[in-house]
Scaffold this active site. Structure first.
Site, PDB file in Angstrom:
ATOM      1  CG  HIS A 307      -2.076   0.927   1.159  1.00 57.37           C
ATOM      2  ND1 HIS A 307      -1.965   2.174   1.475  1.00 57.37           N
ATOM      3  CD2 HIS A 307      -3.277   0.906   0.768  1.00 57.37           C
ATOM      4  CE1 HIS A 307      -3.032   2.738   1.517  1.00 57.37           C
ATOM      5  NE2 HIS A 307      -3.861   2.126   0.822  1.00 57.37           N
ATOM      6  CG  ASP A 365      -7.930  -2.490  -3.113  1.00 55.20           C
ATOM      7  OD1 ASP A 365      -9.174  -1.947  -3.189  1.00 55.20           O
ATOM      8  OD2 ASP A 365      -6.943  -1.927  -3.043  1.00 55.20           O
TER       9      ASP A 365
END
Length: 431
Positions: A307, A365
């Protein structure tokens, strides 16, 4: 005396004292607003990796420690104990509502959970196979043409009314995008259903068939929306604020956020995870794909790992993994191949030194796409669901910005690297 940093220009010997500003948590920031006036210098920060663009009391995240707070409340507590609508109230007004405040908030939203019938006709201008995000961008922007009586962005009551309209109407706009794509009649909102169940009803109910989603499906989507409600100054939120700083109308600002969210590097990541899992195909193929991910000469990437901010385990990923497992088990699809591949991939990657050294942990995600697929939501609608959830954060950030006494129109600087000044040459003299 306030803490300061002295910045010295070695070319001239001139210097400037820049105050250090501390927040509730996080790294202190250097106020460099005097840098240009005193030293005729700007800072160069591509991607704004080291720049604070605003003061905000809404969301705090610490990527190194895996912390995410909304108005001080840990995301782990909100996801398990709260509801999306309650989180909307928290983001907007700074406190969790009392029972009376919650009921009044919900009643206010119910008063506004219809859209003008003329707006419904906008959908007919799109092809049936148009991407739902293209529709959502246009329809959201069009909302601004219906509410001239309450568009004074400097009026607190108008701003509050607009915020409630955004939260109340976004589920309708999103569900209608799906209905148009499949050629089904639009379904009107119902006051007797919860926010999330009402959205699912508008998505999937049809006149000739009763629709009643399982409680586990409603709760899974509710948690998923909580986890996506706000995430500090990401690309789409920053876009909403930048558009708002120019005093654009709030519906246009939200539309601008949707445009940015549509980018593959932002809101499209969960779609990419599903494509990757489909490509892997079977758990026994995972080692081959991990080897490809390590190969610098292979363009293949493991999607859903790592991330921009989190350098630890994304706290949202921990929550969503549990939700995903519980949902699939309840729906009787615990043996779903994609989930098996995902769990095995996560297990292998978390033990692999390559991923450990680079702090490539699974992010939110990684599992969200599997949840949405289990809910029979088409892949093309994934980012629309993201936009629906994030609209509460966007409008809360816009509300906060409009009340900020330091608000100025956003105007980033640049480092010009083009040609020096030169004279125009007539076309017949150019070589």
């Amino acid at each position: 005396m306030a803490d300061t940093v002295t910045i010295i220009d070695n070319r001239t010997g001139r210097q400037v004292e820049c105050p250090i500003i501390k927040g509730t948590y996080g790294t202190p920031v250097i106020d460099i607003r005097d840098l240009n006036r005193e030293l005729d210098l700007f800072v160069h920060d591509p991607g704004f990796l080291a720049t604070s663009s605003c003061r905000s009391a809404i969301t705090y995240l610490d990527g190194d420690k895996g912390i995410l707070l909304h108005r001080g409340y840990p995301i782990e507590q909100l996801a398990v104990q709260s509801t999306y609508l309650e989180v909307c109230y928290l983001l907007l007004y700074g406190e969790l509502p009392t029972q009376a405040q919650y009921e009044a908030f919900r009643a206010d939203l119910n008063k506004r959970n219809l859209v003008h019938e003329h707006l419904m006709q906008f959908y007919s201008g799109y092809l049936h196979n148009a991407h739902p995000m293209a529709m959502l961008i246009g329809i959201t922007g069009a909302l601004s043409s219906y509410y001239h009586e309450a568009m004074d962005i400097h009026d607190p009551e108008d701003r509050d009314l607009t915020a409630k309209r955004v939260i109340a109407k976004m589920p309708i706009l999103a569900a209608n995008c799906y209905k148009h794509s499949v050629g089904h009649p639009f379904v009107y909102s119902r006051d007797d259903l919860s926010y999330v169940k009402n959205f699912l009803n508008m998505m999937f109910s049809v006149p000739n068939h009763h629709y009643d989603p399982p409680a586990s499906a409603v709760r899974a989507l509710d948690i998923l929306m909580i986890l996506h409600a706000d995430h500090e100054q990401n690309a789409s939120t920053s876009t909403v604020r930048l558009a708002g700083s120019a005093e654009a109308n709030p519906f246009a600002c939200i539309a601008a956020g949707i445009v940015t969210l549509w980018g593959r590097a932002h809101g499209g990541a969960n779609e990419a995870v599903l494509r990757m899992l489909d490509e892997i195909g079977r758990p026994e193929n995972i080692p081959k794909f991990i080897a490809r991910a390590k190969d610098k000469n292979d363009p293949f990437r493991l999607m859903g790992f790592g991330h921009r901010v989190y350098k630890n385990y994304d706290p949202r990923a921990t929550l969503i993994r549990k939700v995903c497992h519980e949902l699939l088990e309840d729906l009787g699809t615990v043996d779903q191949p994609l989930f098996e591949i995902a769990m095995r991939l996560e297990e292998i990657a978390l033990k692999d030194e390559y991923f450990i050294e680079r702090k490539l942990y699974p992010n939110v995600d990684f599992y969200s796409g599997i949840i949405l697929r289990a809910l029979i939501i088409p892949t093309s609608m994934f980012t629309v669901l993201f936009a629906l959830a994030r609209s509460a954060g966007w409008i809360s950030q816009w509300m906060e910005m409009m009340e900020d006494p330091e608000l100025r129109i956003g105007r980033p600087r640049q480092l010009y690297i083009g040609p020096k000044k030169r004279d125009y040459i007539p076309i017949d003299q150019r070589v």
